[in-house]
Design a protein around this motif. Structure first.
Motif, PDB file in Angstrom:
ATOM      1  N   ASP A 121       0.834  -1.205   0.000  1.00  0.00           N
ATOM      2  CA  ASP A 121       0.000   0.000   0.000  1.00  0.00           C
ATOM      3  C   ASP A 121       0.868   1.255   0.000  1.00  0.00           C
ATOM      4  OD1 ASP A 121      -2.368   1.417   0.009  1.00  0.00           O
ATOM      5  OD2 ASP A 121      -2.551   1.414   2.185  1.00  0.00           O
ATOM      6  N   LEU A 122       1.973   1.225   0.725  1.00  0.00           N
ATOM      7  CA  LEU A 122       2.884   2.373   0.735  1.00  0.00           C
ATOM      8  C   LEU A 122       3.491   2.613  -0.643  1.00  0.00           C
ATOM      9  CD1 LEU A 122       4.715   1.740   4.132  1.00  0.00           C
ATOM     10  CD2 LEU A 122       3.199   3.659   3.605  1.00  0.00           C
ATOM     11  N   ILE A 123       3.841   1.526  -1.331  1.00  0.00           N
ATOM     12  CA  ILE A 123       4.430   1.659  -2.666  1.00  0.00           C
ATOM     13  C   ILE A 123       3.398   2.205  -3.648  1.00  0.00           C
ATOM     14  CG2 ILE A 123       5.425   0.382  -4.605  1.00  0.00           C
ATOM     15  CD1 ILE A 123       6.672  -1.502  -2.520  1.00  0.00           C
ATOM     16  N   ASP A 124       2.154   1.718  -3.546  1.00  0.00           N
ATOM     17  CA  ASP A 124       1.095   2.238  -4.419  1.00  0.00           C
ATOM     18  C   ASP A 124       0.926   3.745  -4.227  1.00  0.00           C
ATOM     19  OD1 ASP A 124       0.505  -0.103  -5.681  1.00  0.00           O
ATOM     20  OD2 ASP A 124      -1.258  -0.577  -4.490  1.00  0.00           O
ATOM     21  N   THR A 125       0.934   4.182  -2.978  1.00  0.00           N
ATOM     22  CA  THR A 125       0.784   5.611  -2.688  1.00  0.00           C
ATOM     23  C   THR A 125       1.923   6.409  -3.308  1.00  0.00           C
ATOM     24  OG1 THR A 125      -0.369   5.143  -0.612  1.00  0.00           O
ATOM     25  CG2 THR A 125       0.624   7.329  -0.853  1.00  0.00           C
ATOM     26  N   GLU A 126       3.133   5.896  -3.190  1.00  0.00           N
ATOM     27  CA  GLU A 126       4.300   6.575  -3.755  1.00  0.00           C
ATOM     28  C   GLU A 126       4.177   6.701  -5.265  1.00  0.00           C
ATOM     29  OE1 GLU A 126       8.485   4.783  -4.170  1.00  0.00           O
ATOM     30  OE2 GLU A 126       8.592   5.961  -2.326  1.00  0.00           O
ATOM     31  N   LEU A 127       3.729   5.650  -5.933  1.00  0.00           N
ATOM     32  CA  LEU A 127       3.599   5.683  -7.391  1.00  0.00           C
ATOM     33  C   LEU A 127       2.506   6.652  -7.837  1.00  0.00           C
ATOM     34  CD1 LEU A 127       4.063   1.907  -8.316  1.00  0.00           C
ATOM     35  CD2 LEU A 127       5.670   3.784  -8.672  1.00  0.00           C
ATOM     36  N   ASN A 128       1.422   6.704  -7.079  1.00  0.00           N
ATOM     37  CA  ASN A 128       0.354   7.639  -7.445  1.00  0.00           C
ATOM     38  C   ASN A 128       0.792   9.089  -7.262  1.00  0.00           C
ATOM     39  OD1 ASN A 128      -1.993   6.096  -8.368  1.00  0.00           O
ATOM     40  ND2 ASN A 128      -1.974   5.172  -6.335  1.00  0.00           N
ATOM     41  N   VAL A 129       1.629   9.348  -6.276  1.00  0.00           N
ATOM     42  CA  VAL A 129       2.179  10.697  -6.101  1.00  0.00           C
ATOM     43  C   VAL A 129       3.131  11.030  -7.246  1.00  0.00           C
ATOM     44  CG1 VAL A 129       3.667  12.140  -4.661  1.00  0.00           C
ATOM     45  CG2 VAL A 129       1.883  10.745  -3.616  1.00  0.00           C
ATOM     46  N   THR A 130       3.909  10.037  -7.681  1.00  0.00           N
ATOM     47  CA  THR A 130       4.809  10.241  -8.826  1.00  0.00           C
ATOM     48  C   THR A 130       4.020  10.655 -10.062  1.00  0.00           C
ATOM     49  OG1 THR A 130       6.407   8.640  -7.982  1.00  0.00           O
ATOM     50  CG2 THR A 130       6.510   9.131 -10.339  1.00  0.00           C
ATOM     51  N   TYR A 131       2.887   9.976 -10.279  1.00  0.00           N
ATOM     52  CA  TYR A 131       2.018  10.339 -11.404  1.00  0.00           C
ATOM     53  C   TYR A 131       1.489  11.767 -11.245  1.00  0.00           C
ATOM     54  CZ  TYR A 131      -2.679  10.838 -13.403  1.00  0.00           C
ATOM     55  OH  TYR A 131      -3.802  11.322 -14.012  1.00  0.00           O
ATOM     56  N   LEU A 132       1.121  12.110 -10.019  1.00  0.00           N
ATOM     57  CA  LEU A 132       0.546  13.426  -9.755  1.00  0.00           C
ATOM     58  C   LEU A 132       1.537  14.542 -10.063  1.00  0.00           C
ATOM     59  CD1 LEU A 132      -1.794  15.090  -8.539  1.00  0.00           C
ATOM     60  CD2 LEU A 132      -0.771  14.700  -6.295  1.00  0.00           C
ATOM     61  N   THR A 133       2.796  14.309  -9.779  1.00  0.00           N
ATOM     62  CA  THR A 133       3.803  15.369  -9.918  1.00  0.00           C
ATOM     63  C   THR A 133       4.604  15.282 -11.208  1.00  0.00           C
ATOM     64  OG1 THR A 133       5.393  14.021  -8.667  1.00  0.00           O
ATOM     65  CG2 THR A 133       4.054  15.589  -7.413  1.00  0.00           C
ATOM     66  N   SER A 134       4.390  14.235 -11.993  1.00  0.00           N
ATOM     67  CA  SER A 134       5.165  14.105 -13.229  1.00  0.00           C
ATOM     68  C   SER A 134       4.758  15.188 -14.223  1.00  0.00           C
ATOM     69  CB  SER A 134       4.949  12.719 -13.853  1.00  0.00           C
ATOM     70  OG  SER A 134       3.599  12.544 -14.210  1.00  0.00           O
ATOM     71  N   LYS A 135       5.742  15.717 -14.935  1.00  0.00           N
ATOM     72  CA  LYS A 135       5.468  16.807 -15.874  1.00  0.00           C
ATOM     73  C   LYS A 135       5.035  16.294 -17.236  1.00  0.00           C
ATOM     74  CE  LYS A 135       8.377  20.262 -13.664  1.00  0.00           C
ATOM     75  NZ  LYS A 135       9.442  21.276 -13.819  1.00  0.00           N
ATOM     76  N   GLU A 136       5.387  15.043 -17.540  1.00  0.00           N
ATOM     77  CA  GLU A 136       5.004  14.469 -18.835  1.00  0.00           C
ATOM     78  C   GLU A 136       4.484  13.051 -18.627  1.00  0.00           C
ATOM     79  OE1 GLU A 136       8.121  14.593 -21.675  1.00  0.00           O
ATOM     80  OE2 GLU A 136       8.375  16.767 -21.576  1.00  0.00           O
ATOM     81  N   LEU A 137       3.499  12.684 -19.412  1.00  0.00           N
ATOM     82  CA  LEU A 137       3.008  11.313 -19.400  1.00  0.00           C
ATOM     83  C   LEU A 137       3.849  10.479 -20.363  1.00  0.00           C
ATOM     84  CD1 LEU A 137      -0.846  11.912 -19.468  1.00  0.00           C
ATOM     85  CD2 LEU A 137       0.586  11.369 -17.511  1.00  0.00           C
ATOM     86  N   PRO A 138       4.063   9.225 -20.054  1.00  0.00           N
ATOM     87  CA  PRO A 138       4.865   8.387 -20.953  1.00  0.00           C
ATOM     88  C   PRO A 138       4.149   8.145 -22.268  1.00  0.00           C
ATOM     89  CG  PRO A 138       3.870   7.048 -19.245  1.00  0.00           C
ATOM     90  CD  PRO A 138       3.581   8.466 -18.874  1.00  0.00           C
ATOM     91  N   ASN A 139       4.929   7.933 -23.296  1.00  0.00           N
ATOM     92  CA  ASN A 139       4.379   7.579 -24.599  1.00  0.00           C
ATOM     93  C   ASN A 139       4.198   6.064 -24.636  1.00  0.00           C
ATOM     94  OD1 ASN A 139       3.574   7.522 -27.259  1.00  0.00           O
ATOM     95  ND2 ASN A 139       5.668   7.652 -28.077  1.00  0.00           N
ATOM     96  N   ILE A 140       2.974   5.623 -24.412  1.00  0.00           N
ATOM     97  CA  ILE A 140       2.711   4.193 -24.261  1.00  0.00           C
ATOM     98  C   ILE A 140       2.446   3.559 -25.626  1.00  0.00           C
ATOM     99  CG2 ILE A 140       1.209   2.470 -23.197  1.00  0.00           C
ATOM    100  CD1 ILE A 140       0.536   4.667 -21.096  1.00  0.00           C
ATOM    101  N   LYS A 141       3.161   2.484 -25.905  1.00  0.00           N
ATOM    102  CA  LYS A 141       2.949   1.715 -27.119  1.00  0.00           C
ATOM    103  C   LYS A 141       2.314   0.385 -26.763  1.00  0.00           C
ATOM    104  CE  LYS A 141       6.901   3.850 -29.450  1.00  0.00           C
ATOM    105  NZ  LYS A 141       8.211   3.620 -30.111  1.00  0.00           N
ATOM    106  N   GLU A 142       1.227   0.073 -27.435  1.00  0.00           N
ATOM    107  CA  GLU A 142       0.473  -1.138 -27.116  1.00  0.00           C
ATOM    108  C   GLU A 142       1.346  -2.388 -27.161  1.00  0.00           C
ATOM    109  OE1 GLU A 142      -2.705  -2.149 -26.198  1.00  0.00           O
ATOM    110  OE2 GLU A 142      -3.051  -0.066 -25.659  1.00  0.00           O
ATOM    111  N   GLU A 143       2.279  -2.417 -28.085  1.00  0.00           N
ATOM    112  CA  GLU A 143       3.115  -3.618 -28.222  1.00  0.00           C
ATOM    113  C   GLU A 143       4.050  -3.808 -27.029  1.00  0.00           C
ATOM    114  OE1 GLU A 143       5.040  -0.365 -30.862  1.00  0.00           O
ATOM    115  OE2 GLU A 143       3.019  -1.097 -30.357  1.00  0.00           O
ATOM    116  N   GLN A 144       4.216  -2.786 -26.222  1.00  0.00           N
ATOM    117  CA  GLN A 144       5.076  -2.895 -25.040  1.00  0.00           C
ATOM    118  C   GLN A 144       4.322  -3.386 -23.807  1.00  0.00           C
ATOM    119  OE1 GLN A 144       6.545   1.141 -24.814  1.00  0.00           O
ATOM    120  NE2 GLN A 144       8.354   0.673 -26.057  1.00  0.00           N
ATOM    121  N   LEU A 145       2.999  -3.450 -23.908  1.00  0.00           N
ATOM    122  CA  LEU A 145       2.186  -3.857 -22.766  1.00  0.00           C
ATOM    123  C   LEU A 145       2.063  -5.379 -22.694  1.00  0.00           C
ATOM    124  CD1 LEU A 145      -0.677  -1.223 -23.075  1.00  0.00           C
ATOM    125  CD2 LEU A 145       1.318  -1.146 -21.565  1.00  0.00           C
TER     126      LEU A 145
END
Length: 279
Positions: A121-145
């Motif tokens: 749960d602590l790690i999830d919270t940290e990752l959600n904060v990272t998303y909140l403060t990130s200046k750019e969203l990653p360029n997601i490619k379907e083939e990488q998922l």
């Protein structure tokens, strides 16, 4: 006979209890807390102590199957105990004992998951904060998922102890697929984030990452990630059992058919037990 009746005064039971007293006491307290959370106990229930006693009996049976078996609050120990259910005699034994053995197994599964939940749960919270403060969203490619069964990673050091790595790409992909809206209701609007001007939502692994040890393949893929507003995210972790159950059933219904594609076999009952919901 493997599944014989073993009284709590039997020397083998007493020996097993003495060897595992710390786990017995901890597990009994946990089981008692579940009864209280379910709102069924106005006074101390005997169900928790019954589950604890049956856990001792299941330990005895597991040691008969595997002399090296050691009871511990781990998924490895849980899965060895669960193997007893596959034996032909278990069904009759469980019926004879009024389903307390299977109930003890479900409760032990919830107990083991909770032990792993705090760090996750602590790690999830940290990752959600990272998303909140990130200046750019990653360029997601379907083939990488992830699209097929994929071996889970080894645990790695984190700020909170050993844990499984999460893919930010899978998390962002889930948010893109939900169009940055809460899956419980698109009326649960929060705010637009400062940098990327998207509604703030949080990622939640429906099969909790705390249960990753239970599965051979990774559960860190977008299909397993629910997108929730902050209130719903806290609710699915900390609300009363009946409220969590409604949410989990809703989110699972739209996903259950897709899990086999990733090598994950899971039932609603199994999923609910990871959230300490046994009935």
């Amino acid at each position: 006979m493997l599944f014989e009746k073993i009284d709590s005064k039997h020397p083998l039971y007493i020996q097993t209890y003495e060897q595992n007293k710390a786990i017995y006491d901890d597990f009994e307290k946990f089981a008692d807390s579940l009864t209280e959370q379910a709102g069924r106990a106005t006074k101390k229930s005997g169900k928790a102590s019954s589950y604890a006693r049956y856990l001792m009996r299941l330990t005895i049976f597991s040691q008969r199957q595997n002399p090296n078996f050691i009871l511990a609050p781990t998924f490895e120990a849980l899965k060895q105990i669960e193997q007893l259910r596959e034996l032909p005699q278990f069904k009759d034994y469980n019926k004879q004992e009024k389903s307390f053995p299977s109930g003890a197994i479900r409760c032990f599964r919830a107990f083991v998951t909770e032990k792993a939940m705090a760090v996750e749960d602590l790690i999830d919270t940290e990752l959600n904060v990272t998303y909140l403060t990130s200046k750019e969203l990653p360029n997601i490619k379907e083939e990488q998922l992830i699209k097929a069964p994929t071996k889970r990673h080894e645990k790695e050091p984190s700020n909170y102890g050993q844990a499984y790595r999460r893919s930010q790409n899978e998390s962002f992909a889930a948010k893109e697929r939900s169009n940055y809206t809460c899956e419980m209701s698109d009326a649960h609007f929060t705010f637009l984030t400062e940098h990327h001007k998207k509604p703030y939502v949080e990622a939640h692994h429906l099969i909790p990452m705390a249960a990753q040890d239970y599965f051979e393949y990774t559960i860190d893929f977008a299909h397993n990630i629910a997108v929730l507003c902050p209130t719903c995210h806290r609710k699915i972790h900390y609300a009363q059992a009946h409220e969590k159950k409604d949410m989990i059933q809703h989110l699972f219904a739209s996903r259950k058919a897709g899990y086999p594609q990733y090598g994950i076999e899971i039932t609603e009952e199994l999923l609910l037990s990871f959230y300490k919901i046994l009935d």
